[in-house]
Design a protein around this motif. Sequence first.
Motif, PDB file in Angstrom:
ATOM      1  N   SER A  88     123.857  -0.507  61.900  1.00  0.00           N
ATOM      2  CA  SER A  88     124.770  -0.836  60.803  1.00  0.00           C
ATOM      3  C   SER A  88     126.201  -0.995  61.285  1.00  0.00           C
ATOM      4  O   SER A  88     127.009  -1.709  60.668  1.00  0.00           O
TER       5      SER A  88
ATOM      6  N   LYS B  73     120.206  -6.828  54.904  1.00  0.00           N
ATOM      7  CA  LYS B  73     121.205  -6.688  53.843  1.00  0.00           C
ATOM      8  C   LYS B  73     121.000  -7.794  52.829  1.00  0.00           C
ATOM      9  O   LYS B  73     120.815  -8.961  53.187  1.00  0.00           O
TER      10      LYS B  73
ATOM     11  N   LYS C 206     121.519  -2.338  51.501  1.00  0.00           N
ATOM     12  CA  LYS C 206     121.056  -2.176  52.877  1.00  0.00           C
ATOM     13  C   LYS C 206     119.588  -1.735  52.863  1.00  0.00           C
ATOM     14  O   LYS C 206     119.205  -0.836  52.107  1.00  0.00           O
TER      15      LYS C 206
ATOM     16  N   VAL D  96     117.482  -3.440  60.331  1.00  0.00           N
ATOM     17  CA  VAL D  96     118.262  -3.260  59.108  1.00  0.00           C
ATOM     18  C   VAL D  96     118.568  -4.633  58.521  1.00  0.00           C
ATOM     19  O   VAL D  96     119.027  -5.535  59.234  1.00  0.00           O
TER      20      VAL D  96
END
Length: 367
Positions: free
Chosen positions: A260, A146, A105, A144
């Motif tokens: 998240s 990933k 992350k 965010v």
Amino acid sequence: MTNLIQKTAPLALVAVLAAGPMAMLAPSVALAVPAGGYGDLVEAVSPSVVYIEVIAKARPAGAQGALPEGMPDALRKRFGEQMPKGNGPAPTGLGSGFIISADGKIVTNAHVVDGAESVKVKLSDGRSFDAVVVGSDPSTDIAVLKIDAGVDLPAINFGASQAMRAGDEVMAVGNPFGLGGTVTSGIISATSRNINSGPFDDFIQTDAAINRGNSGGPLFNNAGEVIGVNTAIISPGGGSVGIGFAVPSDLVKNIVADLSDDGSVTRGWLGVSIRPMSAEVAQVLGYDAPKGAVVEAVSTDSPAAKAGLQKGDIILSFGSTPIDELRDLTRAVAQTTPEQSAEVTLLRKGADVTLDVTIGTLAPKGA
């Protein structure tokens, strides 16, 4: 306008903004310049700092380059004139970010990945991975990402931005102008800075050199904790003049947790239009300086209307938060969980009034 507030991404994405826990160390130890310089600290944190390459969606013929939603009209026009026009290849942008979990992350700025067709993340050891945008919040300029590296990655921790003071030393690591692995250092010049970029401005100001491409990179304290996300600069020519801004980690942590969870941020809603108290009204009321938020209008069927707020009320506190300026109320309401009750203290026709309001849910932009 001689000074411009810019996001720190390169031209293709230029926009308005440009060790152990510190609490366990004595201030004189935690905030002192590391003995022998920053070399050990840089070696410890650099593997967690990443470099981000964005391919933006192709522009239609005659169209201007992408600019983030919510940009003030005057600045949108100014920067829109500088953006490449259509009939060309999709623009490419570079930014920075940092790993916050072993499973890949990553935190960066929302404006770095705004309008992205694809996002690649390059680690400090040269490995490169395609990234997925988990969620993005333009209001605080935090996103965010990933990646799946197949192995655990080196993650860094957030520190407490509230503990930082003007004069404390800080260090930035990032990808300015595509020059990966660049380290700069300086001090915190000011805290809780409002640069009028959005409703939740509460920036850390630093003189550590921040440039285009540093966007989304970490600002560290001397314990190796992230206390800010580098986001904006003031610059007449696009380069660092020693005035940079970082989103404080205490805010970032909450936004990252929310993104998240489901890719979006849920904020509280009160349902009032507000303006500052004038100096004349403050003088009449016997205040040394203007404070509070004056209610200009109350939305029909809003939480404020149901609680009994009226036009002309002066909101002095919301929950445990005193309202000294408008952004105090904006932030306090936004950070309140929807359906939660809060006590509002206000001044109405010279008398103190206390109301209980059940906060609603702020609708996403465009909804």
